[in-house]
Design an enzyme around this catalytic site. Structure first.
Site, PDB file in Angstrom:
ATOM      1  N   HIS A  37       0.848  -1.202   0.000  1.00 39.37           N
ATOM      2  CA  HIS A  37       0.000   0.000   0.000  1.00 39.37           C
ATOM      3  C   HIS A  37       0.882   1.250   0.000  1.00 39.37           C
ATOM      4  CE1 HIS A  37      -2.713  -2.954   2.143  1.00 39.37           C
ATOM      5  NE2 HIS A  37      -3.503  -2.534   1.186  1.00 39.37           N
ATOM      6  N   ARG A 195      -3.541 -10.200   4.280  1.00 36.14           N
ATOM      7  CA  ARG A 195      -3.870 -11.536   4.789  1.00 36.14           C
ATOM      8  C   ARG A 195      -2.661 -12.244   5.385  1.00 36.14           C
ATOM      9  NH1 ARG A 195      -8.980 -13.335   2.387  1.00 36.14           N
ATOM     10  NH2 ARG A 195      -9.672 -11.565   1.181  1.00 36.14           N
TER      11      ARG A 195
END
Ligand code: PAF
Length: 284
Positions: A37, A195
């Site tokens: 990100h 995740r």
């Protein structure tokens, strides 16, 4: 940095920036931010005057309730990182702010020209409708000049480009440019993902085999056919205790349809590592 939780406040802030002629970059996320990100945010900061990061775990894109409940929510940590990076606005609404009751219960239905019928779309019916539902809402609210998405979610990126370029919405988002950013990997090769936080130390070690096999498959591709490479990837990943391939497809990078040529091909894999579903891809 301002943390915004309502649509109206976001619209007001965007109006002010637009009236000053500022270019706006949007980075949509579901939080639990990592270096992947951060690379999108860095690119937006370098290409725009204002960067908006949305942090919203979008309930309409989860077809597995358990997965939605377990999705990591780390807004304080995420905000601290974004503030340090120099982001202007974080948009972190509650689900009720984004959706009315009807939108929550009735699936959004968008025609993706078949792009959503393969791979992730086949395994997670309705998933991409939920993604496009929230992403289009964000586009309407932020009216960005550029929006940034990671290539790790290769099919998602293709579908968002389709929605913006070729759909009935063409023109709606003005000159919006969709920017795809390369996968960020650990030094081990494992693709960064929110995740990964759910992997135990042992599972994390096991998961490294996924990228190892994908990288090796680029060598196999020099000597054999698409179908042989496809079968061998599945076999070698499944041979690792603790990994189970859900699908591995080698497809044309534009149509996402199966291909028998390595030209413009991308291999997309989904693997269960214990209970955690991981995705990755490789360009041939
Ligand atoms: O890639 C994601 O994190 C999500 O699918 C997105 C694009 C933020 C929409 O919820």
């Amino acid at each position: 940095m301002l943390i915004i939780t309502t649509k109206q406040e976001l619209i007001n802030q965007v109006d002010t920036c637009k009236s000053q002629g500022k270019r706006i970059g949007l980075v949509p996320t579901m939080g639990a931010l990592h270096e992947g990100h951060a690379s999108l945010v860095r690119q937006s900061l370098s290409e725009n005057d204002i960067t908006v990061v949305s942090v919203f775990v979008n309930p309409t894109q989860f077809n597995n309730k358990e997965d939605l409940i377990k999705y990591p929510r780390t807004l304080d940590r995420d905000s601290a990182l974004l503030e340090k990076m120099g982001v202007d606005f974080v948009f972190a609404p509650q689900p009720e702010e984004m959706y009315d009751a009807a939108e929550m219960s009735k699936p959004f239905d968008f025609d993706f020209g078949g792009l959503d019928k393969v791979m992730e779309g086949k395994m997670r019916p309705g998933h991409f409708n939920g993604v496009v539902q929230v992403v289009s809402k964000l586009f309407y609210l932020v009216r960005p000049d550029r929006a940034y998405f990671g290539e790790k979610d290769f099919q998602q990126l293709a579908i968002i480009r389709f929605m913006v370029d070729r759909s009935a919405l063409k023109g709606t988002f003005g000159k919006l440019q969709i920017v795809g950013c390369p996968i960020v990997r650990e030094s081990s090769g494992l693709a960064l993902s929110s995740r990964n936080e759910r992997l135990s130390a042992e599972e994390h070690e096991t998961a490294i085999a996924i990228s190892r096999v994908l990288f090796a498959s680029c060598e196999w591709a020099k000597k054999t056919t698409v179908s042989e490479v496809q079968k061998r990837v599945v076999k070698e990943v499944n041979a690792v205790a603790g990994l189970e391939v859900e699908y591995y497809e080698i497809v044309d990078a534009d149509t996402l349809l199966p291909t028998d040529s390595f030209a413009n091909a991308v291999g997309c894999i989904t693997v269960y590592c214990g209970p955690v579903r991981l995705i990755d891809n490789i360009r041939y």
